[in-house]
Design a protein around this motif. Sequence first.
Motif, PDB file in Angstrom:
ATOM      1  N   LEU A  11       0.827  -1.212   0.000  1.00 58.58           N
ATOM      2  CA  LEU A  11       0.000   0.000   0.000  1.00 58.58           C
ATOM      3  C   LEU A  11       0.859   1.258   0.000  1.00 58.58           C
ATOM      4  N   GLY A  12       1.920   1.237  -0.795  1.00 59.66           N
ATOM      5  CA  GLY A  12       2.696   2.445  -1.052  1.00 59.66           C
ATOM      6  C   GLY A  12       2.045   3.229  -2.173  1.00 59.66           C
ATOM      7  N   ALA A  13       2.859   3.848  -3.016  1.00 63.30           N
ATOM      8  CA  ALA A  13       2.340   4.737  -4.059  1.00 63.30           C
ATOM      9  C   ALA A  13       1.359   4.024  -4.986  1.00 63.30           C
ATOM     10  N   MET A  14       1.795   2.912  -5.587  1.00 60.49           N
ATOM     11  CA  MET A  14       0.983   2.238  -6.597  1.00 60.49           C
ATOM     12  C   MET A  14      -0.155   1.442  -5.967  1.00 60.49           C
ATOM     13  N   GLY A  15       0.135   0.764  -4.861  1.00 56.64           N
ATOM     14  CA  GLY A  15      -0.899  -0.041  -4.222  1.00 56.64           C
ATOM     15  C   GLY A  15      -2.037   0.780  -3.652  1.00 56.64           C
ATOM     16  N   SER A  16      -1.712   1.914  -3.023  1.00 49.94           N
ATOM     17  CA  SER A  16      -2.783   2.747  -2.455  1.00 49.94           C
ATOM     18  C   SER A  16      -3.669   3.305  -3.561  1.00 49.94           C
ATOM     19  N   VAL A  29     -12.611  -5.339  -2.328  1.00 47.44           N
ATOM     20  CA  VAL A  29     -11.162  -5.317  -2.410  1.00 47.44           C
ATOM     21  C   VAL A  29     -10.549  -5.194  -1.027  1.00 47.44           C
ATOM     22  N   VAL A  30      -9.399  -5.852  -0.846  1.00 45.50           N
ATOM     23  CA  VAL A  30      -8.646  -5.755   0.393  1.00 45.50           C
ATOM     24  C   VAL A  30      -7.222  -5.346   0.060  1.00 45.50           C
ATOM     25  N   GLY A  31      -6.687  -4.429   0.837  1.00 42.86           N
ATOM     26  CA  GLY A  31      -5.295  -4.017   0.715  1.00 42.86           C
ATOM     27  C   GLY A  31      -4.490  -4.589   1.865  1.00 42.86           C
ATOM     28  N   GLU A  36       3.084  -0.344   8.794  1.00 43.96           N
ATOM     29  CA  GLU A  36       2.050   0.686   8.872  1.00 43.96           C
ATOM     30  C   GLU A  36       2.087   1.524   7.593  1.00 43.96           C
ATOM     31  N   PRO A  37       0.955   1.891   7.021  1.00 45.56           N
ATOM     32  CA  PRO A  37       0.980   2.794   5.867  1.00 45.56           C
ATOM     33  C   PRO A  37       1.697   4.096   6.212  1.00 45.56           C
ATOM     34  N   GLY A  38       2.487   4.584   5.270  1.00 44.24           N
ATOM     35  CA  GLY A  38       3.253   5.804   5.502  1.00 44.24           C
ATOM     36  C   GLY A  38       4.628   5.558   6.092  1.00 44.24           C
ATOM     37  N   ALA A 153      -1.991   8.679   1.720  1.00 42.66           N
ATOM     38  CA  ALA A 153      -2.991   8.626   2.787  1.00 42.66           C
ATOM     39  C   ALA A 153      -4.385   8.961   2.259  1.00 42.66           C
ATOM     40  N   LEU A 154      -4.465   9.917   1.340  1.00 40.97           N
ATOM     41  CA  LEU A 154      -5.773  10.268   0.781  1.00 40.97           C
ATOM     42  C   LEU A 154      -6.327   9.153  -0.098  1.00 40.97           C
ATOM     43  N   HIS A 155      -5.469   8.504  -0.881  1.00 40.02           N
ATOM     44  CA  HIS A 155      -5.937   7.350  -1.666  1.00 40.02           C
ATOM     45  C   HIS A 155      -6.520   6.285  -0.741  1.00 40.02           C
ATOM     46  N   LEU A 156      -5.840   6.007   0.371  1.00 39.91           N
ATOM     47  CA  LEU A 156      -6.319   4.984   1.297  1.00 39.91           C
ATOM     48  C   LEU A 156      -7.595   5.423   2.002  1.00 39.91           C
TER      49      LEU A 156
END
Length: 379
Positions: A11-16, A29-31, A36-38, A153-156
């Motif tokens: 869940l970095g740039a592309m995954g988020s 969908v599940v991520g 921790e994200p970020g 963070a906004l994508h997530l």
Amino acid sequence: MTAYDVAVIGLGAMGSAALFHLARRGRRVVGIEQFEPGHDRGSSHGESRAIRLGYFEHPSYVPLARRAYENWRELERLAGEKVLTVTGVLEIGKPGSVIVEGSLAASRLHGLEHEVLDTGEIAKRYSQFTLPRDYSAVWQPDGGFLQPELANALHLKLARAAGAEMLVNTPVLGVEPTSGGVRVVLEGCVIEAANVVIAAGPWIAGLVPELKPHLVLSRQVLCWFAPREPDAVRLGKLPVFIIDGEDDIAYGFPDFSGSGFKCASHHGSGIWTRADEARQDAGPADEKRMRDFLEAYLPAAAGPLKNMRTCIYTKTPDEDFVIDLSPEDPRIVIASPCSGHGYKFASVIGEVLADLAIKGETRHDISRFAIGRLRGAVA
């Protein structure tokens, strides 16, 4: 055992971004994120990332860059927060510079707004630079920077609001195709999904063994300096820039948040064999490298050091991306690695990954990123 339409690993740039686009399209969908994200162990941290339309790496990236701008603005509209700041981008180099010539070729081919500046004109507009007389630059008024931690963070946040689930601090132990879908093996748990997106950044080789011989994990150091002349490098006075100098290629950003003037070399300073080896270990040699560069080209910025952070470039031999369906099973989508220039495209790559996971194809031209091209190539 839980069944999803798509599981997104990383869940970095592309995954988020992929999680956001999939959830927005109504998919279950599940991520899954191992930290921790970020976090600051990969490639998506560091306050700012450059964005530009004229692309010296190859003109074929320009249509994707255009769509990325549209998607970043849509993210801002949906979230009510700003992630993209336009400052203009100044790409500076010595005679024959690949950066200058490549950016100029891409700008001309795609009809992008740009100017070619000699050192006299650069000095009139941006007197803080000290450049050899035979240098030149391409000026792109649409360029600027993104804020990666905020954008991720906004994508997530928007993905969760659209129904996405998330598992954090959860390493993935394996990805196993079955007759009915794809099994994602976690510690003490198994997830079933119809399709899987693997966007694991520098950890991707552990889940896609075919990539391992082709990837180099480059240690990159980001530096922040308290400038000698703060007004010379503040937002509104200094554009985002990249300089192809005599001994290094380095880039920098205006001080937009009070954290200092940020700069870094595009060339690495060491290789890690595994992503888990990466450390926040920047030291005096890293500071000296950037200070020497600033003294030569932007002395107004070369004040006391404020901070340094390491990050990772996950590079292919040709330094293009890998975005494709797995040759082992088309229900698995392989995303990235982005060779140190991918963040600006995250908003459109998320869209591409959602297309591939749902339909197995995308309207965007990603032929340059096929995994098959790497066969026979060794990093």
